[in-house]
Design a protein around this motif. Structure first.
Motif, mmCIF file in Angstrom:
data_model
loop_
_atom_site.group_PDB
_atom_site.id
_atom_site.type_symbol
_atom_site.label_atom_id
_atom_site.label_comp_id
_atom_site.label_asym_id
_atom_site.label_seq_id
_atom_site.Cartn_x
_atom_site.Cartn_y
_atom_site.Cartn_z
ATOM 1 N N HIS A 215 0.862 -1.178 0.000
ATOM 2 C CA HIS A 215 0.000 0.000 0.000
ATOM 3 C C HIS A 215 0.903 1.233 0.000
ATOM 4 O O HIS A 215 1.645 1.460 0.960
ATOM 5 C CB HIS A 215 -0.917 0.001 1.219
ATOM 6 N N LEU A 216 0.849 2.013 -1.064
ATOM 7 C CA LEU A 216 1.764 3.137 -1.248
ATOM 8 C C LEU A 216 1.062 4.459 -1.000
ATOM 9 O O LEU A 216 0.150 4.853 -1.724
ATOM 10 C CB LEU A 216 2.347 3.104 -2.665
ATOM 11 N N PHE A 217 1.502 5.165 0.038
ATOM 12 C CA PHE A 217 1.088 6.538 0.288
ATOM 13 C C PHE A 217 2.126 7.463 -0.340
ATOM 14 O O PHE A 217 3.255 7.058 -0.614
ATOM 15 C CB PHE A 217 0.988 6.803 1.792
ATOM 16 N N TYR A 218 1.768 8.730 -0.517
ATOM 17 C CA TYR A 218 2.688 9.640 -1.183
ATOM 18 C C TYR A 218 2.361 11.085 -0.813
ATOM 19 O O TYR A 218 1.232 11.421 -0.452
ATOM 20 C CB TYR A 218 2.602 9.475 -2.710
ATOM 21 N N GLU B 236 2.721 12.793 -6.621
ATOM 22 C CA GLU B 236 1.542 12.060 -7.083
ATOM 23 C C GLU B 236 1.770 11.406 -8.438
ATOM 24 O O GLU B 236 1.432 10.235 -8.648
ATOM 25 C CB GLU B 236 0.327 12.983 -7.151
ATOM 26 N N ALA C 95 4.099 8.479 -8.073
ATOM 27 C CA ALA C 95 3.406 7.399 -7.365
ATOM 28 C C ALA C 95 2.491 6.627 -8.319
ATOM 29 O O ALA C 95 2.441 5.387 -8.291
ATOM 30 C CB ALA C 95 2.603 7.960 -6.194
ATOM 31 N N ARG C 96 1.790 7.347 -9.168
ATOM 32 C CA ARG C 96 0.896 6.674 -10.126
ATOM 33 C C ARG C 96 1.702 5.852 -11.136
ATOM 34 O O ARG C 96 1.278 4.768 -11.542
ATOM 35 C CB ARG C 96 0.017 7.705 -10.832
ATOM 36 N N ALA D 240 2.737 2.640 -9.341
ATOM 37 C CA ALA D 240 1.613 1.703 -9.241
ATOM 38 C C ALA D 240 1.319 1.050 -10.591
ATOM 39 O O ALA D 240 0.909 -0.121 -10.652
ATOM 40 C CB ALA D 240 0.381 2.425 -8.722
ATOM 41 N N THR E 259 -0.831 -0.797 -4.485
ATOM 42 C CA THR E 259 -2.103 -0.087 -4.414
ATOM 43 C C THR E 259 -1.864 1.299 -3.837
ATOM 44 O O THR E 259 -1.238 1.435 -2.779
ATOM 45 C CB THR E 259 -3.111 -0.840 -3.531
ATOM 46 N N LEU E 260 -2.357 2.319 -4.520
ATOM 47 C CA LEU E 260 -2.187 3.670 -4.015
ATOM 48 C C LEU E 260 -3.189 3.965 -2.905
ATOM 49 O O LEU E 260 -4.358 3.569 -2.967
ATOM 50 C CB LEU E 260 -2.372 4.686 -5.150
ATOM 51 N N GLN E 261 -2.706 4.644 -1.890
ATOM 52 C CA GLN E 261 -3.536 5.102 -0.784
ATOM 53 C C GLN E 261 -3.403 6.612 -0.672
ATOM 54 O O GLN E 261 -2.463 7.199 -1.229
ATOM 55 C CB GLN E 261 -3.122 4.428 0.524
ATOM 56 N N SER E 262 -4.311 7.239 0.041
ATOM 57 C CA SER E 262 -4.336 8.698 0.048
ATOM 58 C C SER E 262 -4.271 9.281 1.455
ATOM 59 O O SER E 262 -4.596 8.622 2.442
ATOM 60 C CB SER E 262 -5.594 9.216 -0.661
#
Length: 337
Positions: free
Chosen positions: A29-32, A37, A40-41, A44, A51-54
């Motif tokens: 789970h990748l936060f950024y 951004e 990060a995309r 992913a 999986t991107l997290q916010s």
């Protein structure tokens, strides 16, 4: 066993091994931070296992951070990473606040990806009173809380001074990566790649990178002091008739690269390009390299950087001679270590 049966067996085994390898990969789970951004995309997009997290990046009326990590309950027992950009002191505190909390949310493991270690060029102490901010930053990162899975892994690309790897304490596990494989892949795609040679602007760059680029002939420049000026001279190698690629870890104003280009051109280089992992370019100093009527339109054929400094990538757009080599695939692989 017949030849066809043997071939079928090997194909089945290869397919099975590939499936097992995919099943063994971690789901991360990748936060950024907001600056990262786009990177990060891209990370992913490199793997179905990421999986991107916010995070809600807000501020109170007094300017201090008002932050909220979404899906905090859902990441319990999961592998978690945070993609950071410490591009200025103004954005470090809010990110450190998140970085210190994530491993405490009962996650299986925590990885901090800090592509550019920004204080890396400020590690020298030449007289009593100098503050080595690189060491300070390493201490801050070294105090990230331990997650349920153990110490935090810290992924950094081409840290400026090799001795800085020893600044980090045992509470974290630094993983030092390099963007050079991106460069070598790009050089192999160039026409007349056999005429490419690599130049290092000083002995420090040579020590850092020459073993990673030993398939290419090399040229080494050096900086000497003449009065109050630092003069770039050719130390060894012959650039005549070749496409010379200057390689270094980072660029600030770019003055050294420009002086190095002039020396190489004076010694007969057919054309000159540059690669740096970190295109810092404070105060839009990248503008002096763009192809326009300022006397430098023929100076650099290519100028490659990575996306470790997101603000620079956004600023340069598609402006020649710049070309961005993305770290996304390399970071995606690092998250599986």
């Amino acid at each position: 066993m017949s030849e066809n049966a043997a071939n079928n067996f090997m194909e089945t085994k290869i397919c099975t091994d590939a499936i097992v390898s995919e099943l063994q990969k971690k789901k991360v789970h990748l936060f950024y931070c907001l600056e990262c951004e786009e990177l990060a995309r891209n990370i992913a997009a490199e793997s179905d296992h990421i999986t991107l997290q916010s995070i809600n990046w807000r501020s109170f009326a007094d300017g201090f951070p008002n932050l909220f990590i979404n899906n905090a309950h859902e990441i319990r027992g999961q592998h978690v990473a945070f993609l950071a950009s410490f591009s200025s002191p103004a954005v470090i505190f809010e990110q450190i606040s998140v970085i210190y909390l994530l491993p405490r949310l009962f996650v299986a493991s925590f990885t901090l990806v800090l592509p550019f270690f920004p204080t890396g060029s400020f590690e020298r102490m030449e007289e009593e009173g100098d503050v080595a901010t690189a060491f300070t930053m390493a201490r801050i990162v070294s105090n990230i809380p331990i997650s349920r899975g153990g110490p935090t892994s810290v992924v950094i690309y081409d840290i400026h001074a090799l001795q800085e790897r020893f600044y980090f304490a045992d509470q974290v596990l630094p993983l030092f990566e390099t963007g050079i494989p991106l460069l070598t892949k790009r050089l192999q795609q160039l026409p007349e790649t056999e005429k490419v040679i690599v130049a290092f602007p000083d002995d420090g760059a040579w020590k850092r990178f020459h073993k990673l680029l030993d398939q290419y002939p090399t040229v080494v420049c050096t900086k000497v002091r003449e009065g109050d000026k630092r003069i770039v001279r050719l130390k060894e190698g012959n650039p005549a008739g070749c496409h010379v690629v200057i390689v270094d870890d980072l660029v600030q104003s770019g003055g050294t690269l420009i002086e190095c280009q002039k020396v190489l051109a004076a010694h007969g280089a057919a054309k000159v390009s540059a690669y740096v992992t970190h295109g810092v370019f404070p105060k839009s100093s990248w503008e002096r390299f763009t192809h326009k009527n300022n006397g430098l339109e023929e100076a650099f054929a290519y100028f490659w950087i990575t996306d470790s400094c997101p603000q620079t990538v956004k600023a340069i757009g598609n402006k020649a001679p710049f070309e961005v080599l993305s770290l996304a695939g390399s970071i995606a692989d690092a998250l599986q270590i």
